[in-house]
Design a protein around this motif. Structure first.
Motif, PDB file in Angstrom:
ATOM      1  N   LEU A 175       0.815  -1.213   0.000  1.00 51.31           N
ATOM      2  CA  LEU A 175       0.000   0.000   0.000  1.00 51.31           C
ATOM      3  C   LEU A 175       0.852   1.269   0.000  1.00 51.31           C
ATOM      4  CD1 LEU A 175      -2.818   1.184  -0.010  1.00 51.31           C
ATOM      5  CD2 LEU A 175      -2.853   1.007   2.496  1.00 51.31           C
ATOM      6  N   PRO A 176       1.895   1.374   0.844  1.00 55.15           N
ATOM      7  CA  PRO A 176       2.738   2.574   0.767  1.00 55.15           C
ATOM      8  C   PRO A 176       3.365   2.775  -0.611  1.00 55.15           C
ATOM      9  CG  PRO A 176       3.173   1.388   2.805  1.00 55.15           C
ATOM     10  CD  PRO A 176       2.285   0.512   1.987  1.00 55.15           C
ATOM     11  N   LEU A 177       3.780   1.685  -1.246  1.00 52.68           N
ATOM     12  CA  LEU A 177       4.411   1.819  -2.555  1.00 52.68           C
ATOM     13  C   LEU A 177       3.392   2.181  -3.632  1.00 52.68           C
ATOM     14  CD1 LEU A 177       7.011  -1.087  -2.447  1.00 52.68           C
ATOM     15  CD2 LEU A 177       7.483   1.353  -2.554  1.00 52.68           C
ATOM     16  N   LEU A 178       2.208   1.617  -3.571  1.00 56.88           N
ATOM     17  CA  LEU A 178       1.178   1.971  -4.547  1.00 56.88           C
ATOM     18  C   LEU A 178       0.796   3.445  -4.423  1.00 56.88           C
ATOM     19  CD1 LEU A 178      -1.196  -1.151  -4.451  1.00 56.88           C
ATOM     20  CD2 LEU A 178       0.308  -0.450  -6.326  1.00 56.88           C
ATOM     21  N   CYS A 179       0.648   3.918  -3.194  1.00 57.78           N
ATOM     22  CA  CYS A 179       0.294   5.329  -2.984  1.00 57.78           C
ATOM     23  C   CYS A 179       1.420   6.250  -3.447  1.00 57.78           C
ATOM     24  CB  CYS A 179      -0.016   5.573  -1.510  1.00 57.78           C
ATOM     25  SG  CYS A 179      -1.540   4.791  -0.935  1.00 57.78           S
ATOM     26  N   SER A 180       2.654   5.875  -3.142  1.00 62.76           N
ATOM     27  CA  SER A 180       3.779   6.725  -3.533  1.00 62.76           C
ATOM     28  C   SER A 180       3.942   6.767  -5.048  1.00 62.76           C
ATOM     29  CB  SER A 180       5.074   6.231  -2.877  1.00 62.76           C
ATOM     30  OG  SER A 180       5.417   4.937  -3.342  1.00 62.76           O
ATOM     31  N   LEU A 181       3.705   5.655  -5.715  1.00 64.89           N
ATOM     32  CA  LEU A 181       3.826   5.629  -7.176  1.00 64.89           C
ATOM     33  C   LEU A 181       2.692   6.410  -7.839  1.00 64.89           C
ATOM     34  CD1 LEU A 181       4.983   1.941  -7.672  1.00 64.89           C
ATOM     35  CD2 LEU A 181       6.295   3.993  -8.220  1.00 64.89           C
ATOM     36  N   ALA A 182       1.508   6.357  -7.255  1.00 65.63           N
ATOM     37  CA  ALA A 182       0.402   7.170  -7.775  1.00 65.63           C
ATOM     38  C   ALA A 182       0.734   8.656  -7.642  1.00 65.63           C
ATOM     39  CB  ALA A 182      -0.886   6.835  -7.030  1.00 65.63           C
ATOM     40  N   LEU A 183       1.316   9.025  -6.507  1.00 64.03           N
ATOM     41  CA  LEU A 183       1.719  10.420  -6.301  1.00 64.03           C
ATOM     42  C   LEU A 183       2.832  10.812  -7.259  1.00 64.03           C
ATOM     43  CD1 LEU A 183       1.487  13.015  -4.634  1.00 64.03           C
ATOM     44  CD2 LEU A 183       3.138  12.041  -3.018  1.00 64.03           C
TER      45      LEU A 183
ATOM     46  N   ASN B 190       5.242   0.637 -13.247  1.00 58.56           N
ATOM     47  CA  ASN B 190       5.729   0.224 -11.930  1.00 58.56           C
ATOM     48  C   ASN B 190       4.567   0.008 -10.966  1.00 58.56           C
ATOM     49  OD1 ASN B 190       8.392   1.539  -9.750  1.00 58.56           O
ATOM     50  ND2 ASN B 190       7.515  -0.486  -9.962  1.00 58.56           N
ATOM     51  N   PHE B 191       3.552   0.853 -11.057  1.00 60.94           N
ATOM     52  CA  PHE B 191       2.351   0.713 -10.220  1.00 60.94           C
ATOM     53  C   PHE B 191       1.698  -0.649 -10.456  1.00 60.94           C
ATOM     54  CE2 PHE B 191      -2.138   1.139  -9.287  1.00 60.94           C
ATOM     55  CZ  PHE B 191      -2.179   1.891  -8.128  1.00 60.94           C
ATOM     56  N   ILE B 192       1.589  -1.024 -11.715  1.00 57.86           N
ATOM     57  CA  ILE B 192       0.957  -2.303 -12.063  1.00 57.86           C
ATOM     58  C   ILE B 192       1.745  -3.473 -11.469  1.00 57.86           C
ATOM     59  CG2 ILE B 192       0.401  -3.834 -14.004  1.00 57.86           C
ATOM     60  CD1 ILE B 192      -0.179  -1.297 -15.650  1.00 57.86           C
ATOM     61  N   MET B 193       3.066  -3.346 -11.417  1.00 57.42           N
ATOM     62  CA  MET B 193       3.902  -4.430 -10.889  1.00 57.42           C
ATOM     63  C   MET B 193       3.599  -4.763  -9.433  1.00 57.42           C
ATOM     64  SD  MET B 193       7.651  -3.470 -12.426  1.00 57.42           S
ATOM     65  CE  MET B 193       7.935  -3.276 -14.191  1.00 57.42           C
ATOM     66  N   PHE B 194       3.089  -3.797  -8.669  1.00 61.72           N
ATOM     67  CA  PHE B 194       2.834  -4.013  -7.247  1.00 61.72           C
ATOM     68  C   PHE B 194       1.397  -4.435  -6.950  1.00 61.72           C
ATOM     69  CE2 PHE B 194       6.696  -1.425  -6.740  1.00 61.72           C
ATOM     70  CZ  PHE B 194       7.358  -2.186  -5.790  1.00 61.72           C
ATOM     71  N   LEU B 195       0.592  -4.613  -7.980  1.00 62.24           N
ATOM     72  CA  LEU B 195      -0.791  -5.018  -7.757  1.00 62.24           C
ATOM     73  C   LEU B 195      -0.858  -6.455  -7.244  1.00 62.24           C
ATOM     74  CD1 LEU B 195      -2.520  -3.487 -10.918  1.00 62.24           C
ATOM     75  CD2 LEU B 195      -2.601  -2.627  -8.562  1.00 62.24           C
ATOM     76  N   PRO B 196      -1.891  -6.778  -6.456  1.00 64.82           N
ATOM     77  CA  PRO B 196      -2.051  -8.161  -5.977  1.00 64.82           C
ATOM     78  C   PRO B 196      -2.105  -9.139  -7.146  1.00 64.82           C
ATOM     79  CG  PRO B 196      -3.557  -6.677  -4.838  1.00 64.82           C
ATOM     80  CD  PRO B 196      -2.928  -5.872  -5.939  1.00 64.82           C
ATOM     81  N   GLY B 197      -1.463 -10.262  -6.966  1.00 64.62           N
ATOM     82  CA  GLY B 197      -1.388 -11.256  -8.029  1.00 64.62           C
ATOM     83  C   GLY B 197      -0.121 -11.148  -8.845  1.00 64.62           C
ATOM     84  N   LEU B 198       0.493  -9.959  -8.829  1.00 67.62           N
ATOM     85  CA  LEU B 198       1.750  -9.763  -9.554  1.00 67.62           C
ATOM     86  C   LEU B 198       2.935  -9.640  -8.599  1.00 67.62           C
ATOM     87  CD1 LEU B 198       0.630  -7.197 -12.296  1.00 67.62           C
ATOM     88  CD2 LEU B 198       0.914  -9.672 -12.530  1.00 67.62           C
ATOM     89  N   PHE B 199       2.681  -9.072  -7.435  1.00 66.26           N
ATOM     90  CA  PHE B 199       3.756  -8.872  -6.450  1.00 66.26           C
ATOM     91  C   PHE B 199       3.382  -9.573  -5.153  1.00 66.26           C
ATOM     92  CE2 PHE B 199       5.798  -6.600  -2.959  1.00 66.26           C
ATOM     93  CZ  PHE B 199       7.115  -6.528  -3.393  1.00 66.26           C
ATOM     94  N   GLU B 200       4.278 -10.402  -4.676  1.00 66.13           N
ATOM     95  CA  GLU B 200       4.055 -11.130  -3.429  1.00 66.13           C
ATOM     96  C   GLU B 200       5.251 -10.915  -2.515  1.00 66.13           C
ATOM     97  OE1 GLU B 200       3.073 -15.695  -1.904  1.00 66.13           O
ATOM     98  OE2 GLU B 200       3.140 -15.216  -4.049  1.00 66.13           O
ATOM     99  N   GLU B 201       4.983 -10.525  -1.288  1.00 62.62           N
ATOM    100  CA  GLU B 201       6.056 -10.239  -0.338  1.00 62.62           C
ATOM    101  C   GLU B 201       6.584 -11.522   0.300  1.00 62.62           C
ATOM    102  OE1 GLU B 201       5.273  -6.929   2.353  1.00 62.62           O
ATOM    103  OE2 GLU B 201       3.600  -6.339   1.070  1.00 62.62           O
ATOM    104  N   HIS B 202       7.898 -11.588   0.420  1.00 62.36           N
ATOM    105  CA  HIS B 202       8.553 -12.732   1.058  1.00 62.36           C
ATOM    106  C   HIS B 202       9.634 -12.197   1.994  1.00 62.36           C
ATOM    107  CE1 HIS B 202       6.781 -15.849  -1.583  1.00 62.36           C
ATOM    108  NE2 HIS B 202       6.823 -14.904  -2.502  1.00 62.36           N
ATOM    109  N   LYS B 203       9.403 -12.319   3.287  1.00 60.28           N
ATOM    110  CA  LYS B 203      10.369 -11.823   4.271  1.00 60.28           C
ATOM    111  C   LYS B 203      11.046 -13.018   4.931  1.00 60.28           C
ATOM    112  CE  LYS B 203       7.692  -7.612   4.958  1.00 60.28           C
ATOM    113  NZ  LYS B 203       6.972  -6.725   5.899  1.00 60.28           N
ATOM    114  N   ILE B 204      12.174 -13.391   4.353  1.00 56.45           N
ATOM    115  CA  ILE B 204      12.850 -14.612   4.772  1.00 56.45           C
ATOM    116  C   ILE B 204      13.947 -14.363   5.804  1.00 56.45           C
ATOM    117  CG2 ILE B 204      14.682 -14.586   3.027  1.00 56.45           C
ATOM    118  CD1 ILE B 204      14.180 -17.601   2.660  1.00 56.45           C
ATOM    119  N   ALA B 205      14.407 -13.117   5.930  1.00 58.00           N
ATOM    120  CA  ALA B 205      15.547 -12.833   6.808  1.00 58.00           C
ATOM    121  C   ALA B 205      15.260 -13.206   8.257  1.00 58.00           C
ATOM    122  CB  ALA B 205      15.919 -11.356   6.705  1.00 58.00           C
ATOM    123  N   ALA B 206      14.072 -12.848   8.740  1.00 57.67           N
ATOM    124  CA  ALA B 206      13.737 -13.140  10.137  1.00 57.67           C
ATOM    125  C   ALA B 206      13.666 -14.642  10.383  1.00 57.67           C
ATOM    126  CB  ALA B 206      12.410 -12.479  10.500  1.00 57.67           C
TER     127      ALA B 206
END
Length: 356
Positions: free
Chosen positions: A101-109, A220-236
Motif C-alpha cells: 500500500l505505501p508503494l502503490l500510494c507513492s507511485l500514484a503520487l 511500476n504501479f501495475i507491478m505491485f498489484l495483488p497477483g503480480l507482487f508477493e512479499e517474502h520476508k525470509i531474513a527473520a
C-alpha cells in the motif's frame, strides 16, 4: 543417460541456500519481488536525475524573473520531501506489516507529480511555485526508497544481502545514467516540440522527460498489484532458525542494533548525496555562464557529461561485490569511495592565478 540429463536440467534452488526454508516456487517469487524493487529504485533515481540538467532553462523559459536562487529551492524541494516523509513511510509500512500500500500510494503520487511538472507549459499563475510543488511531491513519493531498502533487507538471506544491496545501488546509478541520457535524447524536440489535445499536453525538450516518468511509473504501479507482487520476508526466519528462537517476533527482540554504525552510514550517505546534488544542480547554470551555452547546448552537453560520470560510477558498483570478497567492506568504503571523493573535490579548487 537421457534421464540423468533431464534431471540435471530440472530447475532447483541453488545449493548454498537450499536449506528447506523455502520451496523452489517461493524462491522464484521472492526474487521476482526483489527485482521489482530494483526497478522501483531505478525509477526513483530516474525521476530525480532526468530533469536535473533541464530545471534551470525550463524555469527560465516559464518565468525569466524567477532567478537562480529560486532554482535552488526547486532542486532542494525534492530531497526535502523525501527527508520528511521517509520516516513516515517507514512507520506506515511497519504499522501495517506490508510494503504494497505505501508503494502503490507513492507511485500514484509520483505519476501525478510528474504529470504536473510536464503540464507547466500551460503557464498557470505563479508557475514557479507550481514547479516547486511538483518537485516537492516527487520528493515525497521518492520516500518509498526507505521502504524498498527495508524490504530488500527482509527479503534476502545473509549470504545474498551484499549482492542485493550492490544491485539496488546499481539500479540507482542506472537511473542517474539513463536520466541525463534521455534528456540529451529529447533535446532535438526543441523549445516548441509538439502539442496534443489542443495544447493541453506539450511534448518538448523540457516536458518529454516528465511524460516518460508518467508512463514508467504507471508500469511500476501495475507491478505491485495483488497477483503480480508477493512479499517474502525470509531474513527473520533465517535468523530465527540460526538462533533457535520460537517466533520471528522473539528473534527481532533479541537483536540489538548497532546505532553507532547505523548513524555513521546515514551520515556517510548524506555526505555522498550532498556532494552529488550540489555539483549536478549547479552544473547547467554554471556552464551556461562560463561557456555562453544556449539552453539547447547546455541540456545536450550536460546530459552527456552526467552520463559519462554515471557510467564510471556504474563500473564502480559492479566492482563492489568482488572487491568486498577480497577486502573488508569498510576498507572498500573508505579507500575506494570517500578518499576518491575527497580527491575529486580537491581537484575542483582553482589552481594558479590564470583563468581556467
Amino acid at each position: 543417460m537421457g534421464n540423468s540429463c533431464k534431471k540435471s536440467q530440472n530447475p532447483k534452488i541453488p545449493d548454498d541456500v537450499n536449506d528447506g526454508l523455502e520451496t523452489l516456487e517461493e524462491y522464484r517469487s521472492r526474487w521476482r519481488s526483489v527485482r521489482v524493487i530494483y526497478f522501483t529504485m531505478f525509477l526513483m533515481s530516474l525521476g530525480f536525475s532526468i530533469i536535473l540538467t533541464g530545471i534551470w532553462p525550463y524555469l527560465n523559459k516559464l518565468d525569466p524573473k524567477a532567478g537562480k536562487e529560486f532554482m535552488g529551492l526547486i532542486v532542494a524541494a525534492n530531497p526535502l520531501g523525501q527527508m520528511i516523509f521517509s520516516p513516515l513511510f517507514g512507520w506506515w509500512s511497519n504499522r501495517i506489516g506490508s510494503i504494497r500500500l505505501p508503494l502503490l500510494c507513492s507511485l500514484a503520487l509520483f505519476t501525478f507529480a510528474s504529470g504536473l511538472y510536464s503540464s507547466l507549459e500551460m503557464r498557470p499563475d505563479h508557475v514557479k511555485y507550481w514547479m516547486l510543488i511538483s518537485r516537492f511531491l516527487i520528493g515525497v513519493s521518492s520516500a518509498n526508497i526507505a521502504v524498498c531498502r527495508s524490504y530488500l533487507s527482509a527479503a534476502t538471506r545473509l549470504s545474498e544481502r551484499t549482492k542485493a544491496v550492490s544491485m539496488v545501488s546499481l539500479a540507482q546509478v542506472l537511473g542517474f545514467i539513463v536520466g541525463p541520457g534521455l534528456q540529451t535524447a529529447v533535446t532535438p524536440l526543441g523549445n516548441d516540440g509538439y502539442s496534443f489535445l489542443r495544447g493541453s499536453i506539450v511534448f518538448n525538450m523540457y516536458t518529454a522527460c516528465g511524460w516518460i516518468n508518467v508512463l514508467m511509473s504507471i508500469g511500476n504501479f501495475i507491478m505491485f498489484l495483488p497477483g503480480l507482487f508477493e512479499e517474502h520476508k525470509i531474513a527473520a526466519r533465517e535468523i530465527m532458525i540460526k538462533q533457535g528462537k520460537s517466533s520471528e517476533r522473539e528473534t527481532w527482540k533479541a537483536i540489538k542494533p548497532d546505532y553507532v554504525s547505523a548513524w555513521t552510514l546515514i551520515v556517510a550517505f548524506f555526505v555522498l548525496v550532498f556532494n552529488f546534488v550540489l555539483l549536478e544542480t549547479l552544473g547547467t547554470s554554471l556552464t551556461m555562464d562560463q561557456f555562453a551555452w544556449s539552453n539547447h547546448e547546455a541540456l545536450y552537453y550536460m546530459g552527456i557529461l552526467m552520463s559519462v560520470g554515471a557510467i564510471v560510477a556504474l563500473a564502480t558498483f559492479v566492482a563492489i561485490n568482488p572487491l568486498c570478497k577480497v577486502f573488508p567492506e569498510h576498507y572498500v568504503l573508505i579507500w575506494g569511495g570517500f578518499s576518491l571523493m575527497v580527491l575529486g573535490r580537491v581537484l575542483y579548487i582553482p589552481w594558479g592565478d590564470g583563468p581556467p
